[in-house]
Design a protein around this motif. Sequence first.
Motif, short mmCIF file in Angstrom:
data_model
loop_
_atom_site.label_atom_id
_atom_site.label_comp_id
_atom_site.label_asym_id
_atom_site.label_seq_id
_atom_site.Cartn_x
_atom_site.Cartn_y
_atom_site.Cartn_z
N PHE B 45 0.84 -1.21 0.00
CA PHE B 45 0.00 0.00 0.00
C PHE B 45 0.87 1.25 0.00
N LYS B 46 1.89 1.25 0.86
CA LYS B 46 2.75 2.45 0.96
C LYS B 46 3.50 2.68 -0.35
N LYS B 49 1.00 4.17 -2.66
CA LYS B 49 0.65 5.53 -2.24
C LYS B 49 1.75 6.53 -2.61
N PHE B 50 3.00 6.14 -2.36
CA PHE B 50 4.09 7.06 -2.66
C PHE B 50 4.21 7.27 -4.17
N GLN B 53 1.38 9.58 -5.13
CA GLN B 53 1.64 10.96 -4.69
C GLN B 53 2.74 11.62 -5.51
N ALA B 54 3.67 10.79 -6.01
CA ALA B 54 4.74 11.35 -6.84
C ALA B 54 4.27 11.55 -8.28
N LYS B 56 3.49 9.22 -10.30
CA LYS B 56 3.97 8.12 -11.16
C LYS B 56 2.92 7.02 -11.18
N VAL B 59 3.95 3.67 -12.67
CA VAL B 59 4.70 2.82 -11.74
C VAL B 59 3.73 2.20 -10.73
N ARG B 98 -7.07 10.39 -7.59
CA ARG B 98 -8.11 10.36 -6.54
C ARG B 98 -8.90 9.08 -6.58
N GLU B 101 -6.78 6.33 -5.12
CA GLU B 101 -6.70 6.40 -3.65
C GLU B 101 -8.02 5.98 -3.02
N LEU B 150 -3.57 3.64 7.80
CA LEU B 150 -3.09 3.92 6.44
C LEU B 150 -4.06 4.80 5.66
N PHE B 153 -6.46 9.46 6.82
CA PHE B 153 -6.54 10.80 6.22
C PHE B 153 -7.55 10.82 5.07
#
Lengths: 404, 219
Positions: B45-46, B49-50, B53-54, B56, B59, B98, B101, B150, B153
């Motif tokens: 998941f992380k 998520k990263f 957020q980047a 990408k 990827v 969005r 996510e 996780l 937010f």
Amino acid sequence: MREKSCLALAVALALLGWLAPPAHAQKVVKIGDLGSKVGVFEGYGKYQTMAIQLAVEELNARGGVLGHKIEIISEDDDTKPAPAVRKAEKLILQDDVKLLIGAVSSGATMAVMDVTKKHKVIHWNSVSCAEFMRTTKFHKYYFSNQPDSRMQATGLAKHIVDRMGKRAYIFYTDYAMGQSDGRQFKTALEKLGGEVVGVAGAPLDTKDFSPWFGAINQANPDVLFLAFAGTDSLRLMTQLHSFGMTKKYKLAGIDCFLLQQDLPAIAEPMEGFVQLAHYSAYNPDKNMQAFNAKFKKRFGVDANIMAGAYDAVLFWAAAVEKVKSFDADKVAEAQEGMCVDDTHIGRQCIRKEDHQVVMDMHLYQVKGGKNLPIAVVAGKDTIGEPMVGKDPVEGFTWEIKKKN
Amino acid sequence: MIGPAVVRLGLAGLAVALVGVDPGPVAGHHVGVYVPRDNEVSANFKQLKFAIQAGKLDVAARLFEAGAVRAEMRAQASRLPAGLEEATRAALETGDARGAERGLMILFAALARDLAREADRRLADPGEPVEARVAAGRKFLEAIWRYYNLVDFAVTQYDSKAGVAIRLALDEAEGYAKTAPGRPATAPDPAKMREPLRRIAQALSRLIATSSASTRRDS
């Protein structure tokens, strides 16, 4: 198996394509973005990333800094000191960042300060507010544009004495953060002629605050100063509200009392709560509105107090351009006393002695789940004397000084 | 002690969630800084998520196809809104950060909801001694928090009341799982843990229903 190999190859190629610089690429300088990127404090860590991104995009559109395109490397620190240190070392030693912004929690930030000091890297803090960072933990490469607990307590205390009442009761969560906020507030209030009519620290992890309510009611303060954070704040406000105490007393606290994103959900208990911060998307100040407009245009959401991370990049870039170098010693010296005009709140300057940005702040009162400005507090009136190397709470006592 | 129940239900994801749970006390939800050790689902998941957020998303799409999150979506498909995997993949492929996510939020909300329901069932088992039920309850709280943290937010942005209610309920359940500091008379009470766990499950069910409806509307 073959499918997996193909997939691995595809991922590797994709990553290579992502990482490999194109021919005749502009030179690159990297900056590190460290903090809570996942979890409850994502509201700070994610917004820090966005604020940095906004500044970097603006600078890159003007040619970058010193002819270098700026690249951001973001890392999650799990909101804990040990991973924060590991990630800071990775950013510095592996990625060779010339600027590190972070972390979110004070514990992590203070741990990272040891790393940036050791490796001589410019370090900006834009949200942690422990009082030790510009005093006992201070080092040459550390800069902050977050009003720490001393600044916030001083600003709040003046407003409270002038406008809300002279008699305050301090109720704090009994560990580092709450103790820090409580003692700074007590010191500031007493200096201004206010009276602390009672103090109480609830142990960390207290589920039921009602045993303390009797003492508060008995002291009958004008103002209840609350130094809690996160879910503690939510639980405390819910319980105070159910006991009718949110209506009975005026309430105040510092800016990390409640996560901004939680405010709409607890609007009724928080109604009237006064806190101090350097930014709110609901502030009509023209600089804040201008900043919020471009932030919203870029990301589709309102900015929050992490807007300070935007300024951190601007200060660093201006200093780099001034000394024509990325050398940390030269950049640090250039940042000392530097002023920048186009920050999220307009012109701001860094105090030379302790590298604290002298930020004007606003007092906000919660109305209908929004932080609305009620007064301005000048940064010069809250920053206090420089105390580099000194214990900021030396000689402090929780003793209540009774007034006749 | 949790293993047999998990096997009985065939909840592969729950088993993953409960592997490697620290034996120590569940601590720190009160300030939101406690972060349990990752398992392969939360670790994937992380990564996703990263990458999202980047910006990408290509990827992220590859990490999704090869990772434990998609495997978990398939394993739990019967308990998830129909088409969640496809909607999440489509969002990643079309650059809809969005939407991607939101797909992840729904999955992790569902995992946390199922853990809360299972915890409630286990805590009600009169055949087990109180100590064993309390110990199981603590492990379930840890596992719920691993997943819920996780997406807290995202949940709070989607429905701030739900986010606050879930955190308060987790906090309350945690309070019943241990002796209060300075109050030795307050023994852990597995029966009292059930009510906040039910609230968590209900809040997450509502969230899944409403956010899935908006996923369908958007697609």
